[in-house]
Design a protein around this motif. Structure first.
Motif, PDB file in Angstrom:
ATOM      1  N   LYS A  41      32.530  49.549  38.652  1.00 23.79           N
ATOM      2  CA  LYS A  41      31.951  48.212  38.734  1.00 23.79           C
ATOM      3  C   LYS A  41      31.777  47.670  40.145  1.00 23.79           C
ATOM      4  N   LEU A  42      32.606  48.062  41.078  1.00 24.23           N
ATOM      5  CA  LEU A  42      32.570  47.432  42.397  1.00 24.23           C
ATOM      6  C   LEU A  42      32.042  48.337  43.501  1.00 24.23           C
ATOM      7  N   ALA A  43      31.719  49.565  43.184  1.00 26.68           N
ATOM      8  CA  ALA A  43      31.257  50.498  44.218  1.00 26.68           C
ATOM      9  C   ALA A  43      29.911  50.082  44.812  1.00 26.68           C
ATOM     10  N   GLY A  47      30.333  49.009  51.663  1.00 26.96           N
ATOM     11  CA  GLY A  47      29.517  49.249  52.833  1.00 26.96           C
ATOM     12  C   GLY A  47      28.544  48.143  53.183  1.00 26.96           C
ATOM     13  N   HIS A  48      28.435  47.120  52.366  1.00 27.72           N
ATOM     14  CA  HIS A  48      27.519  46.024  52.670  1.00 27.72           C
ATOM     15  C   HIS A  48      28.119  45.144  53.759  1.00 27.72           C
ATOM     16  N   ALA A  49      27.274  44.707  54.672  1.00 24.44           N
ATOM     17  CA  ALA A  49      27.746  43.871  55.776  1.00 24.44           C
ATOM     18  C   ALA A  49      27.953  42.427  55.337  1.00 24.44           C
ATOM     19  N   GLU A  50      27.149  41.975  54.389  1.00 25.54           N
ATOM     20  CA  GLU A  50      27.265  40.579  53.973  1.00 25.54           C
ATOM     21  C   GLU A  50      28.469  40.404  53.032  1.00 25.54           C
ATOM     22  N   PRO A  51      29.099  39.252  53.085  1.00 29.64           N
ATOM     23  CA  PRO A  51      30.255  39.008  52.218  1.00 29.64           C
ATOM     24  C   PRO A  51      29.836  38.898  50.752  1.00 29.64           C
ATOM     25  N   ILE A  52      30.763  39.206  49.888  1.00 31.17           N
ATOM     26  CA  ILE A  52      30.500  39.105  48.453  1.00 31.17           C
ATOM     27  C   ILE A  52      31.284  37.924  47.889  1.00 31.17           C
ATOM     28  N   PRO A  53      30.747  37.276  46.862  1.00 30.58           N
ATOM     29  CA  PRO A  53      31.476  36.143  46.280  1.00 30.58           C
ATOM     30  C   PRO A  53      32.627  36.620  45.396  1.00 30.58           C
ATOM     31  N   VAL A  54      33.751  35.993  45.569  1.00 34.54           N
ATOM     32  CA  VAL A  54      34.905  36.241  44.716  1.00 34.54           C
ATOM     33  C   VAL A  54      35.240  34.897  44.096  1.00 34.54           C
ATOM     34  N   TYR A  56      37.392  33.950  41.590  1.00 31.38           N
ATOM     35  CA  TYR A  56      38.795  33.603  41.461  1.00 31.38           C
ATOM     36  C   TYR A  56      39.639  34.856  41.567  1.00 31.38           C
ATOM     37  N   SER A  57      40.603  34.793  42.430  1.00 37.25           N
ATOM     38  CA  SER A  57      41.530  35.894  42.573  1.00 37.25           C
ATOM     39  C   SER A  57      42.814  35.352  43.190  1.00 37.25           C
ATOM     40  N   VAL A  58      43.920  35.634  42.568  1.00 38.68           N
ATOM     41  CA  VAL A  58      45.193  35.182  43.086  1.00 38.68           C
ATOM     42  C   VAL A  58      45.461  35.819  44.446  1.00 38.68           C
ATOM     43  N   LEU A  59      44.955  37.012  44.651  1.00 42.86           N
ATOM     44  CA  LEU A  59      45.221  37.727  45.890  1.00 42.86           C
ATOM     45  C   LEU A  59      44.494  37.124  47.086  1.00 42.86           C
ATOM     46  N   VAL A  60      43.291  36.590  46.880  1.00 41.09           N
ATOM     47  CA  VAL A  60      42.494  36.155  48.021  1.00 41.09           C
ATOM     48  C   VAL A  60      42.080  34.693  47.973  1.00 41.09           C
ATOM     49  N   GLY A  61      42.212  34.014  46.882  1.00 42.69           N
ATOM     50  CA  GLY A  61      41.865  32.598  46.815  1.00 42.69           C
ATOM     51  C   GLY A  61      40.760  32.321  45.809  1.00 42.69           C
ATOM     52  N   ILE A  62      40.338  31.075  45.774  1.00 42.89           N
ATOM     53  CA  ILE A  62      39.360  30.622  44.788  1.00 42.89           C
ATOM     54  C   ILE A  62      38.012  30.395  45.473  1.00 42.89           C
ATOM     55  N   ASP A  63      36.953  30.925  44.873  1.00 42.37           N
ATOM     56  CA  ASP A  63      35.572  30.738  45.344  1.00 42.37           C
ATOM     57  C   ASP A  63      35.421  30.965  46.850  1.00 42.37           C
ATOM     58  N   TYR A  69      35.716  45.057  51.606  1.00 44.73           N
ATOM     59  CA  TYR A  69      36.984  45.780  51.555  1.00 44.73           C
ATOM     60  C   TYR A  69      38.121  44.968  50.943  1.00 44.73           C
ATOM     61  N   TRP A  70      37.947  43.651  50.770  1.00 49.77           N
ATOM     62  CA  TRP A  70      38.969  42.867  50.073  1.00 49.77           C
ATOM     63  C   TRP A  70      39.054  43.238  48.602  1.00 49.77           C
ATOM     64  N   THR A  71      38.017  43.863  48.074  1.00 54.87           N
ATOM     65  CA  THR A  71      38.084  44.303  46.678  1.00 54.87           C
ATOM     66  C   THR A  71      39.031  45.479  46.503  1.00 54.87           C
ATOM     67  N   LEU A  72      39.426  46.110  47.607  1.00 55.23           N
ATOM     68  CA  LEU A  72      40.344  47.250  47.550  1.00 55.23           C
ATOM     69  C   LEU A  72      41.817  46.839  47.491  1.00 55.23           C
ATOM     70  N   VAL A  73      42.123  45.564  47.623  1.00 55.06           N
ATOM     71  CA  VAL A  73      43.517  45.118  47.711  1.00 55.06           C
ATOM     72  C   VAL A  73      44.322  45.549  46.480  1.00 55.06           C
ATOM     73  N   ALA A  74      43.841  45.252  45.298  1.00 55.28           N
ATOM     74  CA  ALA A  74      44.615  45.561  44.077  1.00 55.28           C
ATOM     75  C   ALA A  74      44.781  47.067  43.846  1.00 55.28           C
ATOM     76  N   PRO A  75      43.718  47.892  43.940  1.00 55.01           N
ATOM     77  CA  PRO A  75      43.936  49.326  43.732  1.00 55.01           C
ATOM     78  C   PRO A  75      44.854  49.966  44.770  1.00 55.01           C
ATOM     79  N   VAL A  76      44.720  49.557  46.024  1.00 52.13           N
ATOM     80  CA  VAL A  76      45.584  50.123  47.063  1.00 52.13           C
ATOM     81  C   VAL A  76      47.027  49.676  46.860  1.00 52.13           C
ATOM     82  N   LEU A  77      47.226  48.423  46.497  1.00 49.99           N
ATOM     83  CA  LEU A  77      48.565  47.917  46.223  1.00 49.99           C
ATOM     84  C   LEU A  77      49.191  48.657  45.037  1.00 49.99           C
TER      85      LEU A  77
END
Length: 129
Positions: A41-43, A47-54, A56-63, A69-77
């Motif tokens: 789903k997230l691949a 590699g995109h330079a522009e930021p992606i919208p998140v 809601y996520s407890v790990l990174v904050g709301i909106d 690369y912030w999407t890698l936090v949970a799998p790496v953890l």
């Protein structure tokens, strides 16, 4: 006796134990599912330079808008938790504290399940299924 031979001996004993297998295989299964969900789903964002919208996520904050690369936090953890837990479990097994090693391993499987569910819900909220 060399360290390598001792490690192989401990691993051989641990591999024969049913309870060690009972926690290790589900933990690895959920970790593989976790990474599969990530790449499925997230691949597209990698590699995109522009930021992606998140949204809601407890790990990174709301909106927030974050780099991909912030999407890698949970799998790496989750991977780190399993590696550390497996290492601690083997150390306890080696020191003949086997009930604690099995208990620690059981919690690894539970944590992997929780990581997978949290990532699934974050992906469901942000990308959709």
């Amino acid at each position: 006796m060399s360290v390598r031979m001792r490690v192989q001996e401990v691993l051989g004993e641990a591999q024969k134990d049913v309870l060690m297998k009972a926690w290790f295989f589900p933990a690895v299964f959920f970790l593989v599912l976790h990474w599969a969900l990530y790449f499925w789903k997230l691949a597209a964002f990698i590699g995109h330079a522009e930021p992606i919208p998140v949204h809601y996520s407890v790990l990174v904050g709301i909106d927030k808008l974050l780099p991909w690369y912030w999407t890698l936090v949970a799998p790496v953890l989750a991977t780190g938790v399993l590696v550390v837990d497996g290492w601690l479990s083997l150390r306890l097994w080696q020191r003949a504290v086997r009930p604690m090693a099995v208990l620690l391993g059981g919690w690894a499987a539970v944590l992997q399940l929780l990581f997978f569910v949290s990532t699934f819900l974050i992906v469901l909220l942000n990308v959709g299924v």
